[in-house]
Design a protein around this motif. Structure first.
Motif, PDB file in Angstrom:
ATOM      1  N   PRO A 181       0.804  -1.046  -0.134  1.00 18.72           N
ATOM      2  CA  PRO A 181       0.077  -0.286  -0.209  1.00 18.72           C
ATOM      3  C   PRO A 181       0.999   1.335   0.014  1.00 18.72           C
ATOM      4  O   PRO A 181       2.057   1.321   0.284  1.00 18.72           O
ATOM      5  N   GLY A 182       0.390   2.341  -0.514  1.00 19.16           N
ATOM      6  CA  GLY A 182       1.200   3.606  -0.637  1.00 19.16           C
ATOM      7  C   GLY A 182       0.532   4.513   0.167  1.00 19.16           C
ATOM      8  O   GLY A 182      -0.493   4.972   0.565  1.00 19.16           O
ATOM      9  N   ILE A 183       1.684   5.734   0.503  1.00 24.39           N
ATOM     10  CA  ILE A 183       1.292   6.953   0.823  1.00 24.39           C
ATOM     11  C   ILE A 183       0.418   7.669  -0.140  1.00 24.39           C
ATOM     12  O   ILE A 183      -0.797   8.242   0.331  1.00 24.39           O
ATOM     13  N   THR A 184       0.536   7.625  -1.502  1.00 25.43           N
ATOM     14  CA  THR A 184      -0.326   8.102  -2.358  1.00 25.43           C
ATOM     15  C   THR A 184      -0.323   6.945  -3.517  1.00 25.43           C
ATOM     16  O   THR A 184       0.202   6.139  -3.565  1.00 25.43           O
ATOM     17  N   GLY A 185      -1.251   7.427  -4.527  1.00 23.92           N
ATOM     18  CA  GLY A 185      -1.627   6.320  -5.578  1.00 23.92           C
ATOM     19  C   GLY A 185      -2.242   6.838  -6.837  1.00 23.92           C
ATOM     20  O   GLY A 185      -2.520   8.226  -6.675  1.00 23.92           O
ATOM     21  N   LEU A 186      -2.301   6.105  -7.757  1.00 22.47           N
ATOM     22  CA  LEU A 186      -2.988   6.746  -8.831  1.00 22.47           C
ATOM     23  C   LEU A 186      -4.318   7.088  -8.515  1.00 22.47           C
ATOM     24  O   LEU A 186      -4.926   8.082  -9.284  1.00 22.47           O
ATOM     25  N   ALA A 187      -5.136   6.501  -7.870  1.00 19.79           N
ATOM     26  CA  ALA A 187      -6.585   6.730  -7.458  1.00 19.79           C
ATOM     27  C   ALA A 187      -6.506   8.314  -6.825  1.00 19.79           C
ATOM     28  O   ALA A 187      -7.369   9.094  -6.924  1.00 19.79           O
ATOM     29  N   GLN A 188      -5.444   8.370  -5.898  1.00 16.36           N
ATOM     30  CA  GLN A 188      -5.415   9.857  -5.147  1.00 16.36           C
ATOM     31  C   GLN A 188      -5.177  10.960  -6.193  1.00 16.36           C
ATOM     32  O   GLN A 188      -5.625  12.096  -5.943  1.00 16.36           O
ATOM     33  N   VAL A 189      -4.335  10.747  -7.175  1.00 12.92           N
ATOM     34  CA  VAL A 189      -4.016  12.021  -8.090  1.00 12.92           C
ATOM     35  C   VAL A 189      -5.011  11.896  -9.352  1.00 12.92           C
ATOM     36  O   VAL A 189      -4.653  12.687 -10.099  1.00 12.92           O
ATOM     37  N   SER A 190      -5.947  10.904  -9.296  1.00 14.14           N
ATOM     38  CA  SER A 190      -6.912  11.087 -10.220  1.00 14.14           C
ATOM     39  C   SER A 190      -8.424  11.387 -10.145  1.00 14.14           C
ATOM     40  O   SER A 190      -9.322  10.902 -10.829  1.00 14.14           O
TER      41      SER A 190
END
Length: 239
Positions: A181-190
């Motif tokens: 799991p990430g601190i940020t991800g593709l979903a969060q910037v989309s």
């Protein structure tokens, strides 16, 4: 609504980097058969991604240490309770770990009743509103990254209760576990950050997470990190 109905927006890469074409609904979204077994054993990105995570998180913790100490002091002075909020989340291959955040609420929910934060949430403290608005409350997760429980970029981990709910919604959800799991991800910037209070929002987030896993590259991670800075500073879903 299943994830097969969710559309994934196109990502643009920097010049010289490989190109990622528009990902239509579930076309090439799932990991290909040849990589299924490998992903089940090793996280997406392997040693390259892990090396980048170690170096970047260590440098960030060192550089941000004065800011982190200042925030910790502000939290202690603002309200009663611990500096850090710790909650059980599901990670790579479903392994449970405790995620670190700066405490921004008066409650410390981690069990069968975990309510997602909403706009004007009464549980949020004064300093907590500032930290959440700027997403600074997420910075302690650099410790999780250094420990190997998380990555800088990847599908966002959810509380165990929500993990079970999303898995019942779409069995494809479990494929997110191929990545740390990430601190940020593709979903969060989309545009898929925030409360998942409708089936459409859940489906879109799952689709974006699976697209990230299937198309991972170090270039994609770098692009997401750059976009994170710009998006989070003006994200209306941050509250």
């Amino acid at each position: 609504m299943s994830s097969s109905q969710a559309h994934v927006p196109q990502l643009s890469y920097a010049a010289g980097a490989p190109s990622l074409s528009d990902v239509a609904p579930l076309h090439g979204l799932y990991p290909r058969a040849g990589m299924e077994y490998r992903l089940a054993m090793d996280p997406v990105g392997g040693a390259l991604k892990r090396s980048f995570d170690i170096i970047a998180s260590a440098l960030a913790l060192f550089a941000l240490s004065p800011l982190l100490l200042y925030i910790a002091l502000c939290i202690k002075l603002d309200s009663r309770g611990p500096v850090f909020f710790k909650q059980r989340r599901a990670g790579f291959r479903g392994r449970v770990f405790r995620i670190y955040k700066f405490r921004t609420m008066t409650t410390l929910e981690d069990g069968r009743n975990v309510a997602q934060a909403v706009a004007d949430d009464a549980r949020v403290t004064r300093i907590g509103r500032v930290l959440r608005r700027l997403s600074i409350d997420e910075l302690p997760q650099l410790i999780n990254v250094l420990k190997g429980e998380m990555s800088l970029v990847g599908p966002r981990p959810h509380a165990i209760l929500h993990e079970h709910e999303f898995r019942r919604f779409d069995l494809a959800y479990t494929r997110r576990r191929f990545a740390r799991p990430g601190i940020t991800g593709l979903a969060q910037v989309s545009g898929a950050r925030g409360v998942t209070d409708t089936s459409d929002k859940v489906a879109r987030r799952i689709a974006l997470d699976l697209a990230y896993i299937n198309h991972w590259s170090i270039w994609l991670d770098l692009l997401i990190i750059l976009r994170t800075v710009a998006v989070f500073l003006r994200d209306p879903a941050a509250f």
